[in-house]
Scaffold this active site. Structure first.
Site, short mmCIF file in Angstrom:
data_model
loop_
_atom_site.label_atom_id
_atom_site.label_comp_id
_atom_site.label_asym_id
_atom_site.label_seq_id
_atom_site.Cartn_x
_atom_site.Cartn_y
_atom_site.Cartn_z
N GLY A 6 8.42 -0.17 3.26
CA GLY A 6 9.31 0.96 3.03
C GLY A 6 9.74 0.97 1.57
CD GLN A 20 13.34 7.25 -1.03
OE1 GLN A 20 13.08 8.42 -0.74
NE2 GLN A 20 14.46 6.67 -0.68
CG ASN A 33 3.15 11.24 0.89
OD1 ASN A 33 2.90 11.56 -0.27
ND2 ASN A 33 3.53 12.09 1.82
N PRO A 34 1.81 8.95 -2.01
CG PRO A 34 -0.11 8.88 -3.28
CD PRO A 34 0.38 9.25 -1.94
CD GLU A 89 17.72 4.87 -2.11
OE1 GLU A 89 17.40 5.15 -3.28
OE2 GLU A 89 17.68 5.70 -1.19
NE ARG A 116 -3.13 0.25 3.22
CZ ARG A 116 -4.40 -0.10 2.98
NH1 ARG A 116 -5.14 0.61 2.17
NH2 ARG A 116 -4.92 -1.16 3.57
CB ILE A 117 1.49 3.93 -2.35
CG1 ILE A 117 2.23 2.90 -3.19
CG2 ILE A 117 2.23 5.27 -2.37
CD1 ILE A 117 3.60 2.51 -2.67
CB THR A 161 7.21 11.15 0.09
OG1 THR A 161 6.21 10.29 0.60
CG2 THR A 161 6.99 12.55 0.60
#
Lengths: 141, 298
Positions: A99, A35, A28-29, A102, A25-26, A31
Site C-alpha cells: 500500500g 498519492q 496503478n502508477p 502516506e 510493485r506499482i 493513483t
C-alpha cells in the site's frame, strides 16, 4: 527538493520536488503517483506552515481552529515529480505490491530544511520554518 | 446561547434609527466576521440590523475624478470592478490577497473596515483580553505573539487589524462616509478611521455609537496606477533596481547554480532595502517578549 528565497519579498517557496519511492510493485502508477504527490504537499506544509501552538501558561492550544492553521494551498504547491523503483517485494505477498499510503510525506520536511541550508548556509532545526525564523537567522537581513 | 433579534432595514436612515434605539444592537453586512464572533461568544449582541438590502452597493466614479465604493458592495465585485482595476490596482491586489473566494463573495467593503483582530487570545474566551473584556489583561503580551504588532502597541494590547484591503485604502488616502444619529452625515479620513489601542483597546475605530458606514471614497490619485503590490507588476523604479541587481550578482538562476551563498551577497541587497525604510516607524520596535520556557527550548 528545490527552494527559492526572495529577499525583496522576504518569501520562501518550494519550487520543485522529485520524490523517488521504493514501494514494491506499482499496480496503478497514476493513483500511486497522486498519492505520493499528496504526501509531499503535506510534507511542505509540515516544513513551512503547519503548527499547533500550545500556550504553556494555560496548557491550551492557541487558535484551535482551521482559521489560523495554515496549510498548503494550490499556490504553494510546486511541480512535484513522483518516481517509483517498481521492484516487486517478495516478502509482502504474491503480487509483491504494498500500500502506498502516506509514504510520500516521509523526509519531505527534512529535505526542505536541507534545501534551505543549501540556498542560505543556515541550519534550521525546528519546524515549521516560518519567515520569522528566517529573519532571526539573518537570511533576509 | 445568547438570544438576539433580527431586523432588516430598508433605508440607511432607518438602519441608523433601529440601531440607536436598542442597547447592544449592531449592523449586519456580509456577516463573515460577526457571525463567527457570535458563535465563539466573543461578540454579544442583542439585535442585528441587516443592512445588506440597502441601496449602498454601487461602485461609481465621482465628479472629482475618484471612485466611490458603496459600503455594501462585495469584496469580489470591488476587486474585479473595471474602475478599481484600472485606477487602483493595489486595492484589487490587496483584496485578492486576503481570505478565500467564498468569503470575498460575501464580505462587504464596509464590513472589511470593521473586522475585529484575529488575535487568538481575543477569540478564546477562556483567556484574558483587554479588547474583548476591558480590564482583564492581555494574554498575548507574554504569550504566543509571533504575528502581533511591532509598532503602535500599548501596554494593554498588541493585536493588529487583520485587513489587507485597509492597507491599500490607507495608501490611497481614502475617505470614509458615515451616517450617524439624527441623520447627520460626516466624512472621516482613512488615517483617522482606525485608532491605536492606547488605553481603550476595545475601540477599534473612531466611529460614534450607531454610526453606519455608507461609502468609501477613493480620491483621484496621480500615483494610483503605479502602486502595485506584487512582483511582475512592480513600478519602474523597482524594475530598474532589479536590473541593476541582476547585472551585479547575476540572475537568480545563476546565483542558484553557484551553490550555497555564504558571502552574504544576496543578504546585502536585503539590508539596503531595509535601510531605506529606517525612520518610517514612529516608535521603537516592541522588545521581544520573554518566551515561556517551553518555547525557548525549541
Amino acid at each position: 527538493m528545490e527552494v527559492t528565497i526572495d529577499p525583496m519579498q522576504t518569501a520562501l517557496r518550494v519550487s520543485r520536488v522529485v520524490s523517488v519511492i521504493d514501494n514494491g510493485r506499482i499496480i496503478n502508477p497514476l493513483t500511486a503517483g497522486s498519492q505520493v504527490i499528496g504526501g509531499v504537499i503535506m510534507g511542505i506544509g509540515m516544513a513551512l506552515m503547519e503548527e499547533t501552538s500550545i500556550d504553556p501558561r494555560y496548557g491550551r492550544p492557541i487558535a484551535p481552529s482551521l482559521e489560523n492553521y495554515a496549510v498548503c494551498v494550490n499556490a504553494d504547491v510546486p511541480n512535484i515529480e513522483p518516481y517509483f523503483i517498481n521492484v516487486p517485494d517478495p516478502h509482502v505477498g504474491a503480487q509483491g505490491a504494498r500500500g502506498v499510503g502516506e509514504i510520500g510525506i516521509t523526509g519531505v520536511a527534512a529535505a526542505v530544511a536541507n534545501a534551505i541550508y543549501h540556498a542560505t548556509g543556515k541550519r534550521f532545526r525546528s519546524l515549521p520554518i516560518t519567515p520569522d525564523k528566517l529573519f532571526e537567522q539573518g537570511v533576509f537581513a | 446561547m445568547n438570544p438576539f433579534t433580527y431586523t432588516r432595514a430598508q433605508t440607511a436612515a432607518d438602519a441608523v434609527a433601529r440601531v440607536m434605539q436598542t442597547q447592544g444592537a449592531v449592523y449586519l453586512g456580509g456577516g463573515t466576521n460577526l457571525i463567527d464572533l457570535m458563535k465563539e461568544g466573543v461578540a454579544v449582541t442583542s439585535k442585528l440590523v441587516d443592512v445588506s438590502k440597502l441601496d449602498l452597493k454601487k461602485i461609481e466614479s465621482t465628479d472629482a475624478g475618484g471612485v466611490k465604493l458603496g459600503a455594501e458592495a462585495k469584496n469580489t465585485e470591488t476587486a474585479n470592478h473595471k474602475l478599481v482595476r484600472e485606477q487602483y490596482p493595489l486595492l484589487t491586489q490587496a483584496i485578492l490577497a486576503g481570505a478565500t473566494m467564498q468569503i470575498r463573495n460575501m464580505a462587504t467593503d464596509g464590513g472589511n473596515l470593521l473586522q475585529r483582530t484575529r488575535c487568538p487570545y481575543f477569540y478564546d474566551t477562556a483567556t484574558p483580553c483587554n479588547k474583548r473584556a476591558p480590564g482583564t489583561g492581555c494574554g498575548a503580551m507574554e504569550g504566543l505573539n509571533r504575528t502581533h504588532a511591532i509598532f503602535g502597541w500599548s501596554d494593554q494590547c498588541i493585536a493588529v487589524h487583520p485587513s489587507d484591503m485597509c492597507v491599500a485604502l490607507a495608501a490611497y488616502e481614502a475617505i470614509v462616509h458615515v451616517r450617524g444619529g439624527e441623520n447627520k452625515t460626516r466624512t472621516i479620513k482613512f488615517d483617522d478611521f482606525h485608532r491605536l489601542p492606547g488605553n481603550e483597546p476595545q475601540k477599534d475605530n473612531t466611529l460614534e455609537p450607531g454610526e453606519l458606514i455608507e461609502a468609501i471614497e477613493l480620491p483621484k490619485s496621480p500615483f494610483g496606477r503605479e502602486m502595485p503590490l506584487l512582483e511582475g507588476t512592480r513600478p519602474r523604479e523597482l524594475r530598474v533596481r532589479a536590473r541593476q541587481r541582476r547585472r551585479r550578482f547575476g540572475t537568480r538562476r545563476q546565483q542558484h547554480q553557484a551553490g550555497p551563498h555564504r558571502d552574504g551577497r544576496r543578504g546585502a541587497q536585503a539590508v539596503a532595502c531595509f535601510r531605506s525604510r529606517e525612520g518610517a516607524g514612529r516608535q521603537t520596535p516592541r522588545p521581544r517578549s520573554r518566551s515561556p520556557p517551553l518555547l525557548r527550548r525549541r
